[in-house]
Motif scaffolding. Structure first.
Motif, PDB file in Angstrom:
ATOM      1  N   ALA A 155       0.770  -1.033   0.103  1.00  0.00           N
ATOM      2  CA  ALA A 155       0.015  -0.120   0.004  1.00  0.00           C
ATOM      3  C   ALA A 155       0.800   1.298  -0.111  1.00  0.00           C
ATOM      4  CB  ALA A 155      -0.945   0.040   1.101  1.00  0.00           C
ATOM      5  N   GLY A 156       2.292   1.213   0.645  1.00  0.00           N
ATOM      6  CA  GLY A 156       2.830   2.214   0.670  1.00  0.00           C
ATOM      7  C   GLY A 156       3.750   2.574  -0.549  1.00  0.00           C
ATOM      8  N   THR A 157       3.824   1.667  -1.586  1.00  0.00           N
ATOM      9  CA  THR A 157       4.514   1.845  -2.744  1.00  0.00           C
ATOM     10  C   THR A 157       4.552   2.948  -3.282  1.00  0.00           C
ATOM     11  OG1 THR A 157       5.259  -0.327  -2.771  1.00  0.00           O
ATOM     12  CG2 THR A 157       5.107   0.824  -4.751  1.00  0.00           C
ATOM     13  N   PRO A 158       3.308   3.397  -3.804  1.00  0.00           N
ATOM     14  CA  PRO A 158       3.093   4.683  -4.833  1.00  0.00           C
ATOM     15  C   PRO A 158       3.474   5.968  -4.202  1.00  0.00           C
ATOM     16  CG  PRO A 158       1.182   3.296  -4.966  1.00  0.00           C
ATOM     17  CD  PRO A 158       1.784   2.685  -3.731  1.00  0.00           C
ATOM     18  N   THR A 159       3.196   6.129  -2.733  1.00  0.00           N
ATOM     19  CA  THR A 159       3.818   7.264  -1.881  1.00  0.00           C
ATOM     20  C   THR A 159       5.118   7.462  -1.986  1.00  0.00           C
ATOM     21  OG1 THR A 159       1.784   7.232  -0.668  1.00  0.00           O
ATOM     22  CG2 THR A 159       3.682   8.736   0.103  1.00  0.00           C
ATOM     23  N   LEU A 161       7.517   6.104  -4.147  1.00  0.00           N
ATOM     24  CA  LEU A 161       7.929   6.204  -5.367  1.00  0.00           C
ATOM     25  C   LEU A 161       7.794   7.632  -5.931  1.00  0.00           C
ATOM     26  CD1 LEU A 161       6.871   2.890  -7.508  1.00  0.00           C
ATOM     27  CD2 LEU A 161       9.155   3.614  -6.717  1.00  0.00           C
ATOM     28  N   THR A 162       6.452   8.148  -5.379  1.00  0.00           N
ATOM     29  CA  THR A 162       6.353   9.614  -5.768  1.00  0.00           C
ATOM     30  C   THR A 162       7.395  10.239  -5.216  1.00  0.00           C
ATOM     31  OG1 THR A 162       4.281   9.373  -6.087  1.00  0.00           O
ATOM     32  CG2 THR A 162       4.656  11.557  -5.682  1.00  0.00           C
ATOM     33  N   PHE A 163       7.755  10.514  -3.901  1.00  0.00           N
ATOM     34  CA  PHE A 163       8.700  10.963  -3.447  1.00  0.00           C
ATOM     35  C   PHE A 163      10.086  10.677  -3.797  1.00  0.00           C
ATOM     36  CE2 PHE A 163      11.521  12.881  -0.334  1.00  0.00           C
ATOM     37  CZ  PHE A 163      10.849  13.772   0.541  1.00  0.00           C
ATOM     38  N   ALA A 164      10.290   9.755  -3.974  1.00  0.00           N
ATOM     39  CA  ALA A 164      11.829   9.137  -4.608  1.00  0.00           C
ATOM     40  C   ALA A 164      12.055   9.831  -6.080  1.00  0.00           C
ATOM     41  CB  ALA A 164      11.856   7.624  -4.478  1.00  0.00           C
ATOM     42  N   PHE A 165      11.286   9.603  -6.745  1.00  0.00           N
ATOM     43  CA  PHE A 165      11.338  10.228  -7.940  1.00  0.00           C
ATOM     44  C   PHE A 165      11.452  11.691  -8.074  1.00  0.00           C
ATOM     45  CE2 PHE A 165      10.325   6.126 -10.100  1.00  0.00           C
ATOM     46  CZ  PHE A 165      10.708   6.095 -11.249  1.00  0.00           C
ATOM     47  N   ASP A 166      10.575  12.285  -7.358  1.00  0.00           N
ATOM     48  CA  ASP A 166      10.826  13.526  -7.425  1.00  0.00           C
ATOM     49  C   ASP A 166      12.184  14.088  -6.770  1.00  0.00           C
ATOM     50  OD1 ASP A 166       9.286  16.415  -7.136  1.00  0.00           O
ATOM     51  OD2 ASP A 166      10.240  16.008  -5.092  1.00  0.00           O
ATOM     52  N   ALA A 167      12.474  13.400  -5.679  1.00  0.00           N
ATOM     53  CA  ALA A 167      13.877  13.665  -5.078  1.00  0.00           C
ATOM     54  C   ALA A 167      14.827  13.699  -6.001  1.00  0.00           C
ATOM     55  CB  ALA A 167      14.182  12.715  -3.743  1.00  0.00           C
ATOM     56  N   ALA A 168      15.030  12.447  -6.943  1.00  0.00           N
ATOM     57  CA  ALA A 168      15.988  12.108  -7.921  1.00  0.00           C
ATOM     58  C   ALA A 168      15.825  13.287  -8.878  1.00  0.00           C
ATOM     59  CB  ALA A 168      15.733  10.771  -8.489  1.00  0.00           C
ATOM     60  N   ALA A 169      14.794  13.520  -9.370  1.00  0.00           N
ATOM     61  CA  ALA A 169      14.717  14.759 -10.424  1.00  0.00           C
ATOM     62  C   ALA A 169      15.183  15.820  -9.951  1.00  0.00           C
ATOM     63  CB  ALA A 169      13.131  14.853 -10.844  1.00  0.00           C
ATOM     64  N   TRP A 170      15.026  16.484  -8.904  1.00  0.00           N
ATOM     65  CA  TRP A 170      15.309  17.670  -8.427  1.00  0.00           C
ATOM     66  C   TRP A 170      16.742  18.126  -8.132  1.00  0.00           C
ATOM     67  CZ3 TRP A 170      17.412  19.754  -3.879  1.00  0.00           C
ATOM     68  CH2 TRP A 170      17.072  19.040  -2.749  1.00  0.00           C
ATOM     69  N   ARG A 171      17.518  16.776  -7.561  1.00  0.00           N
ATOM     70  CA  ARG A 171      18.655  17.060  -7.020  1.00  0.00           C
ATOM     71  C   ARG A 171      19.852  17.353  -8.127  1.00  0.00           C
ATOM     72  NH1 ARG A 171      16.309  14.691  -2.907  1.00  0.00           N
ATOM     73  NH2 ARG A 171      17.466  14.992  -0.936  1.00  0.00           N
ATOM     74  N   PRO A 172      20.234  16.714  -9.236  1.00  0.00           N
ATOM     75  CA  PRO A 172      19.560  15.628  -9.687  1.00  0.00           C
ATOM     76  C   PRO A 172      20.519  14.414  -9.468  1.00  0.00           C
ATOM     77  CG  PRO A 172      20.739  16.465 -11.703  1.00  0.00           C
ATOM     78  CD  PRO A 172      20.908  17.367 -10.631  1.00  0.00           C
ATOM     79  N   LEU A 198       8.283  -5.711  -9.753  1.00  0.00           N
ATOM     80  CA  LEU A 198       8.807  -4.418  -9.414  1.00  0.00           C
ATOM     81  C   LEU A 198       8.864  -3.620 -10.617  1.00  0.00           C
ATOM     82  CD1 LEU A 198      10.529  -2.829  -7.742  1.00  0.00           C
ATOM     83  CD2 LEU A 198      12.626  -4.012  -8.519  1.00  0.00           C
ATOM     84  N   ALA A 199       9.035  -4.033 -11.958  1.00  0.00           N
ATOM     85  CA  ALA A 199       9.179  -3.419 -13.054  1.00  0.00           C
ATOM     86  C   ALA A 199       7.671  -2.857 -13.369  1.00  0.00           C
ATOM     87  CB  ALA A 199       9.386  -4.276 -14.193  1.00  0.00           C
ATOM     88  N   GLU A 200       6.688  -3.623 -12.869  1.00  0.00           N
ATOM     89  CA  GLU A 200       5.376  -3.067 -13.489  1.00  0.00           C
ATOM     90  C   GLU A 200       4.912  -2.109 -12.388  1.00  0.00           C
ATOM     91  OE1 GLU A 200       0.728  -4.764 -12.946  1.00  0.00           O
ATOM     92  OE2 GLU A 200       2.415  -6.320 -13.104  1.00  0.00           O
ATOM     93  N   ALA A 201       5.235  -1.821 -11.171  1.00  0.00           N
ATOM     94  CA  ALA A 201       5.287  -0.863 -10.199  1.00  0.00           C
ATOM     95  C   ALA A 201       5.911   0.312 -10.409  1.00  0.00           C
ATOM     96  CB  ALA A 201       5.701  -1.368  -8.756  1.00  0.00           C
ATOM     97  N   VAL A 202       6.976   0.238 -11.032  1.00  0.00           N
ATOM     98  CA  VAL A 202       7.735   1.377 -11.305  1.00  0.00           C
ATOM     99  C   VAL A 202       7.565   1.966 -12.798  1.00  0.00           C
ATOM    100  CG1 VAL A 202      10.299   2.266 -12.051  1.00  0.00           C
ATOM    101  CG2 VAL A 202       9.853   0.526 -10.016  1.00  0.00           C
ATOM    102  N   ALA A 203       7.012   1.454 -13.724  1.00  0.00           N
ATOM    103  CA  ALA A 203       6.874   2.003 -14.776  1.00  0.00           C
ATOM    104  C   ALA A 203       5.979   3.160 -15.072  1.00  0.00           C
ATOM    105  CB  ALA A 203       6.051   0.659 -15.779  1.00  0.00           C
ATOM    106  N   ARG A 270       4.496   8.970   4.027  1.00  0.00           N
ATOM    107  CA  ARG A 270       3.337   8.557   4.854  1.00  0.00           C
ATOM    108  C   ARG A 270       2.178   8.666   3.629  1.00  0.00           C
ATOM    109  NH1 ARG A 270       5.109   9.915   9.601  1.00  0.00           N
ATOM    110  NH2 ARG A 270       3.593   9.274  11.099  1.00  0.00           N
ATOM    111  N   THR A 271       1.366   7.382   3.765  1.00  0.00           N
ATOM    112  CA  THR A 271       0.159   7.342   2.864  1.00  0.00           C
ATOM    113  C   THR A 271      -0.974   8.129   3.452  1.00  0.00           C
ATOM    114  OG1 THR A 271      -0.534   5.166   4.012  1.00  0.00           O
ATOM    115  CG2 THR A 271       1.049   5.267   1.961  1.00  0.00           C
ATOM    116  N   PRO A 272      -2.105   8.413   2.747  1.00  0.00           N
ATOM    117  CA  PRO A 272      -3.273   9.283   3.334  1.00  0.00           C
ATOM    118  C   PRO A 272      -3.786   8.586   4.447  1.00  0.00           C
ATOM    119  CG  PRO A 272      -3.341   9.313   0.919  1.00  0.00           C
ATOM    120  CD  PRO A 272      -2.137   8.280   1.235  1.00  0.00           C
TER     121      PRO A 272
END
Length: 279
Positions: A155-159, A161-172, A198-203, A270-272
């Motif tokens: 359940a916590g994976t989308p949240t 991944l959202t934070f992690a992709f964002d963190a990687a993008a702005w650093r970069p 895993l690949a399906e979750a990240v895509a 945290r998830t909602p």
């Protein structure tokens, strides 16, 4: 409930040098997301005749706020900045602030250097109970390593991944997405379906952020030890608060391990459904 567009990045500071590191990192987070930065110090004094005059305690508190503000503006000169000196215990103050924050940043209070960590430690209580994601900063600045996110496809994976992709993008920075397969036999190779999942979750996130360089890893073994080992080369580690067991009342085992022992800064996302708990 959607996050307000002007929700600040809040950083809690004290008189430690670690707080200056936290203020700098919080300023970068705020600037990257076009959010204001709010620097908070909890000022707790007893109003009785035997206690020092308020000014004797308040003046040093204001000076440490000013030091943190200078550190933040040196890191990000254009960040929108405010400071708050709030009377009350640090735990209560920061939990209240987290209720309207986009992110709460704080030092670990020497957590990573202790062999036995008390559950009442401030950073543990805040990470477990805050109303937003929490970034816990270490005494030593991390290497310029990748963003590491550990996921279980729960359940916590989308949240996370959202934070992690964002963190990687702005650093970069490179993003390493790690999935651990816990088998009864440590020598057993992970089932191919684990990598496929895993690949399906990240895509979907990779499609939204094609500029982020992503490495996907599946490793077999103990998830806590593997993620801790991987964290030693990371610039920041992202993990869900409770993993695949959202019914727990405090932090999950994986997030506790990283919070206590990882040398890198740790983000507990945290998830909602993970509600804010007031002190």
């Amino acid at each position: 409930m959607a996050l307000a567009a002007d929700a600040p990045v809040v950083v809690g500071v004290d008189d430690s040098t670690q707080s200056l590191t936290a203020a700098r990192l919080a300023a970068k987070e705020a600037a990257a997301h076009h959010r204001p930065l709010r620097i908070v110090h909890a000022f707790n004094w007893l109003a009785d005749p035997s206690s020092p005059l308020e000014g004797e305690l308040r003046d040093p508190a204001e000076r440490l706020l000013n030091r943190a503000a200078r550190a933040a503006t040196e890191a990000e000169p254009n960040v929108r900045l405010s400071c708050a000196l709030i009377e009350g215990p640090a735990l209560t103050t920061l939990l209240r602030e987290s209720g309207s924050a986009a992110l709460l940043v704080m030092g670990d209070g020497g957590l990573a250097g202790q062999t036995a960590v008390p559950i009442e430690a401030l950073s543990v209580q805040i990470a477990a109970r805050a109303g937003c994601s929490v970034l816990v900063v270490r005494e030593q600045s991390p290497p310029a390593g990748p963003v590491l996110v550990g996921i279980d496809c729960g359940a916590g994976t989308p949240t996370a991944l959202t934070f992690a992709f964002d963190a990687a993008a702005w650093r970069p920075a490179e993003l390493v997405v790690l999935r651990v397969w816990e088998a009864d036999d440590p020598s057993e190779e992970p089932d191919p379906s684990v990598a496929e999942e895993l690949a399906e979750a990240v895509a979907p996130w990779q499609e939204r952020c094609p500029e982020v360089r992503v490495t996907q890893r599946v490793r077999a073994g103990d998830s806590k030890q593997i993620l801790l080992d991987e964290s030693r080369e990371a610039g920041v580690v992202v993990v869900s608060m409770r993993g695949e067991q959202p019914s727990r009342s405090m932090l999950g085992a994986l997030s506790q391990t990283l919070l206590y022992h990882s040398p890198a800064p740790v983000v507990i996302v945290r998830t909602p459904h993970e509600l804010y708990v007031q002190a």
